[in-house]
Design an enzyme around this catalytic site. Structure first.
Site, short mmCIF file in Angstrom:
data_model
loop_
_atom_site.label_atom_id
_atom_site.label_comp_id
_atom_site.label_asym_id
_atom_site.label_seq_id
_atom_site.Cartn_x
_atom_site.Cartn_y
_atom_site.Cartn_z
N THR A 230 68.07 105.87 42.54
CA THR A 230 67.83 104.50 42.05
C THR A 230 67.55 104.48 40.54
OG1 THR A 230 66.89 104.00 44.20
CG2 THR A 230 66.37 102.45 42.44
N GLU A 231 68.02 103.40 39.91
CA GLU A 231 67.75 103.17 38.48
C GLU A 231 67.24 101.74 38.30
OE1 GLU A 231 71.25 104.15 36.22
OE2 GLU A 231 71.29 106.20 37.03
N GLN B 20 46.81 87.12 79.72
CA GLN B 20 48.28 87.22 79.75
C GLN B 20 48.91 86.71 78.46
OE1 GLN B 20 50.43 84.52 82.17
NE2 GLN B 20 51.61 86.12 83.19
N GLY C 145 42.22 90.82 65.55
CA GLY C 145 41.47 89.69 64.98
C GLY C 145 40.94 90.04 63.60
N GLU D 7 65.83 103.53 51.26
CA GLU D 7 66.99 104.11 51.96
C GLU D 7 67.98 103.02 52.41
OE1 GLU D 7 67.87 106.99 51.08
OE2 GLU D 7 68.79 107.34 53.03
N GLY D 8 68.17 101.98 51.59
CA GLY D 8 69.09 100.89 51.91
C GLY D 8 68.32 99.77 52.59
C1 LIG Z 1 58.02 103.12 47.37
C2 LIG Z 1 59.45 103.36 47.06
C3 LIG Z 1 59.99 104.63 47.16
C4 LIG Z 1 61.33 104.85 46.84
N1 LIG Z 1 61.82 106.14 46.84
C5 LIG Z 1 63.06 106.37 46.33
C6 LIG Z 1 63.52 107.71 46.12
O1 LIG Z 1 62.83 108.68 46.43
N2 LIG Z 1 64.72 107.90 45.54
C7 LIG Z 1 65.52 106.86 45.18
O2 LIG Z 1 66.59 107.10 44.65
N3 LIG Z 1 65.12 105.57 45.36
C8 LIG Z 1 63.91 105.31 45.92
N4 LIG Z 1 63.47 104.02 46.08
C9 LIG Z 1 64.34 102.92 45.71
C10 LIG Z 1 64.84 102.08 46.88
O3 LIG Z 1 65.76 102.80 47.63
C11 LIG Z 1 65.39 100.77 46.29
O4 LIG Z 1 64.28 100.03 45.81
C12 LIG Z 1 66.18 99.97 47.31
O5 LIG Z 1 67.38 100.62 47.62
C13 LIG Z 1 66.50 98.56 46.81
O6 LIG Z 1 67.02 98.57 45.52
P1 LIG Z 1 66.38 97.61 44.38
O7 LIG Z 1 64.91 97.81 44.41
O8 LIG Z 1 67.10 97.84 43.12
O9 LIG Z 1 66.64 96.15 44.89
P2 LIG Z 1 68.05 95.26 44.79
O10 LIG Z 1 69.16 96.18 45.09
O11 LIG Z 1 68.02 94.62 43.44
O12 LIG Z 1 67.79 94.25 45.91
C14 LIG Z 1 66.98 93.07 45.77
C15 LIG Z 1 67.21 92.19 46.99
O13 LIG Z 1 68.58 91.76 47.03
C16 LIG Z 1 69.18 92.11 48.26
N5 LIG Z 1 70.58 92.47 48.04
C17 LIG Z 1 71.07 93.41 47.22
N6 LIG Z 1 72.40 93.48 47.29
C18 LIG Z 1 72.76 92.55 48.21
C19 LIG Z 1 74.02 92.14 48.75
N7 LIG Z 1 75.17 92.71 48.39
N8 LIG Z 1 74.02 91.15 49.66
C20 LIG Z 1 72.87 90.56 50.05
N9 LIG Z 1 71.66 90.91 49.59
C21 LIG Z 1 71.61 91.90 48.69
C22 LIG Z 1 68.36 93.29 48.76
O14 LIG Z 1 68.47 93.46 50.16
C23 LIG Z 1 66.96 92.88 48.33
O15 LIG Z 1 66.43 91.99 49.25
C24 LIG Z 1 62.15 103.76 46.44
C25 LIG Z 1 61.61 102.48 46.37
C26 LIG Z 1 60.29 102.27 46.65
C27 LIG Z 1 59.73 100.87 46.50
#
Ligand SMILES: Cc1cc2nc3c(=O)[nH]c(=O)nc-3n(C[C@H](O)[C@H](O)[C@H](O)COP(=O)(O)OP(=O)(O)OC[C@H]3O[C@@H](n4cnc5c(N)ncnc54)[C@H](O)[C@@H]3O)c2cc1C
Length: 536
Positions: free
Chosen positions: A130-131, A285, A347, A371-372
């Site tokens: 991620t970036e 229930q 609660g 992870e997506g």
């Molecule tokens: C605690 C933590 C640990 C992590 N660890 C790692 C790690 O070890 N290595 C690593 O590489 N990354 C890591 N990540 C990154 C993580 O995988 C990403 O944050 C995640 O994949 C989402 O990317 P983003 O934050 O850029 O959000 P975005 O991609 O900007 O998404 C923002 C929102 O838009 C939605 N969205 C995006 N594209 C679409 C689309 N095409 N259609 C509809 N909706 C969409 C998303 O579902 C989300 O709701 C970590 C993140 C956190 C918070």
């Protein structure tokens, strides 16, 4: 069918080691303290990878000094770890993720070198994909790897530049695998801590998994030898990361199951002791059928599907990306829901830190994001499954229906109806070009995932003589029988894509009256499950 997995005895030894380690090194008071201080216990992470515990060895092939565990083993370890603490479990996930590009992409010599060291030295590994501007969308990677050549023009080194965001273990890793844009496309590079130009940036202050370390990692003119390219060839990175998704998403799905069980188990324990209005909560229930039973059913469905996918991964060479997405989508959503309901079930105590469920809920929240995200999983499932079902002329879901239709005692008839309607509706979505709308893809994906879980639960329940599992399967089947056609009818009606006659035809096919008739006996099943799960 030969399965690639450890002997039951060896797996039990590993699970026992984890249990002892957790009891000794991370009792509840310590975990709550670290959570409050937002502190990653680095020493604990290192001892988890040290010679006495060595949990990472499960992910590493035997020929590289590991134990060569299969997907089933990884699922079991991940579930148990998530039941204890998702923050420390995330550190372990990062080691597995960081090692994965090496496992699937490296040459045999590189594998021996890097995985051998990870196994033997217990290196903390981080996975840097991620970036700041590239999370879900990896086409937007901005980090660069420039070739450095010698006098003869041979590439000897690369110079890496850019910023990686949200990297688990980012501040404590000994070794990183970074996905970086090389001239021929995204490429994984193995980079060691301590190399000049690599620095750790801001640490994220997080809502949950506060026992894990999450940082930016900054690369400024980092020069590394060309032999550190995973697979010795540029441009293979996206392919390599896709190859491991079936596996890694199953691991996060298992985290969802484990995190959800952690919440549910505490809610059940509370219901056995707490008296309100003169009786124990477990005897009410409305309480059990709202806060406990539905979560136990959803988690049973998630477990059945995870075990089905683990079997597929352990018995074939296919990558199973879509099945990994189905498992991740619903196991993490259901795990998070179970943790949320656990707060309500306790609660006011649920809202206070010492009872742990509010921490469990904050921890499970990450699972539908990393992870997506769930939305990315819905996109993958919808696009691939609609295509698969259309190409097979509806046979993909109709075959599932045929398989379970006869398993009436576990709700197979109800599931078969949902699967057949889903098959027709997805073929129609293609014909009518409804799939051009992303909302339709997402709605279909959810219906598909729920149906596939129901099929897996039916299969598992039919093989078992556990009457609780069988009741859970019937409850889930009834839910899907009504929920799937209702969701799809709403989608079609709201999209306005069908004319009046076509819509009428679809409503008739859905036969909601029939689906309602199949709800008979549902409350008795919920009573049975409630009694069994809350028994002393
Ligand atoms: C605690 C933590 C640990 C992590 N660890 C790692 C790690 O070890 N290595 C690593 O590489 N990354 C890591 N990540 C990154 C993580 O995988 C990403 O944050 C995640 O994949 C989402 O990317 P983003 O934050 O850029 O959000 P975005 O991609 O900007 O998404 C923002 C929102 O838009 C939605 N969205 C995006 N594209 C679409 C689309 N095409 N259609 C509809 N909706 C969409 C998303 O579902 C989300 O709701 C970590 C993140 C956190 C918070």
């Amino acid at each position: 069918m030969e399965l690639k997995r450890l002997d039951t005895e060896d797996l039990e030894i590993i699970l026992g080691t984890l249990k002892e380690f957790a009891e000794r090194e991370m009792p509840l008071e310590k975990r709550l303290e670290w959570d409050k201080e937002d502190h990653c216990p680095e020493d604990l992470v290192r001892s988890m990878l040290g010679p006495d515990v060595g949990l990472h060895l499960l992910f590493i092939p035997e020929e590289c000094g590991g134990m060569g565990g299969g997907a089933y083993d990884v699922y079991r370890l991940s579930t148990e770890f998530a039941r204890i603490d998702l923050g420390v479990a995330t550190s372990m996930l990062a080691v597995a993720l960081g090692t994965d590009p090496i496992r699937v992409g490296c040459t045999p010599e590189q594998q021996q070198k890097w995985m051998g060291r990870i196994a033997e030295e217990g290196l903390v590994v981080a996975y840097g994909v991620t970036e700041p501007e590239a999370g879900s969308n990896l086409e937007n990677l901005k980090t660069t790897a420039d070739r450095i050549t010698d006098d003869s023009g041979r590439v000897t080194h690369y110079k890496l530049n850019g910023v990686k965001q949200f990297i688990s273990n980012g501040g404590i890793a000994d070794l990183y695998t970074f996905l970086v844009n090389a001239p021929d496309g995204p490429t994984f590079f193995v980079v060691e801590r301590g190399v000049e130009g690599l620095s750790v940036g801001t640490e994220a202050v997080k809502n949950g998994i506060r026992l894990s370390n999450t940082t930016q990692v900054i690369l400024e003119d980092v020069v590394i030898p060309a032999e550190n390219i995973v697979g010795a060839k540029e441009g293979e990175g996206i392919k390599q990361s896709n190859e491991v998704f079936g596996f890694t998403r199953l691991m996060v799905a298992a985290f969802g199951l484990g995190g959800g069980l952690a919440g549910l188990e505490r809610a059940i324990a509370f219901s056995r002791e707490r008296v309100a209005f003169g009786t124990l909560l477990r005897e009410k229930q409305g309480y059990t059928h709202k806060l406990l039973v539905p979560n136990s059913v959803r988690l049973a469905a998630a477990r059945a599907y995870i075990e089905y996918v683990a079997d597929l991964l352990d018995s074939t060479e296919e990558d199973r990306q879509v099945e990994g997405s189905v498992a991740k989508l619903l196991a993490t959503e259901y795990g998070d829901r179970a943790a949320e309901d656990a707060i309500q079930a306790l609660g006011g105590y649920g809202y206070c830190t010492e009872y742990e469920v509010e921490k469990i809920k904050r921890d499970t929240r990450i699972l539908t994001i990393y992870e997506g995200t769930s939305e990315i999983q819905q996109n993958i499932i919808g696009v691939f499954r609609i295509r698969q079902n259309v190409r097979s002329k509806g046979a993909f879901y109709n075959n599932m229906a045929d398989e379970v239709a006869g398993l009436e005692h576990v709700g197979g008839k109800a599931v078969a109806r949902a699967a057949r309607f889903l098959s027709d509706a997805s073929v129609l979505a293609f014909k009518k070009k409804l799939i051009r709308q992303q909302h339709a893809i997402f709605e279909m994906a959810w219906a598909m995932a729920e149906t596939e879980l129901a099929v897996a639960l039916c299969r598992a329940a039919a093989k078992s003589d556990d009457e609780v599992l069988q009741a859970q399967s019937r409850i889930w089947a009834a839910e899907v029988a009504l929920g799937v056609p209702s969701r799809l009818l709403k989608l079609y009606s709201s999209s306005g894509i069908l004319d009046e006659a076509e819509m009428k035809d679809m409503i008739e096919k859905a036969d909601l009256n029939g689906a309602i008739a199949l709800q008979a006996g549902g409350v008795a099943d919920m009573d049975l499950v409630a009694k069994a799960i809350t028994a002393d």
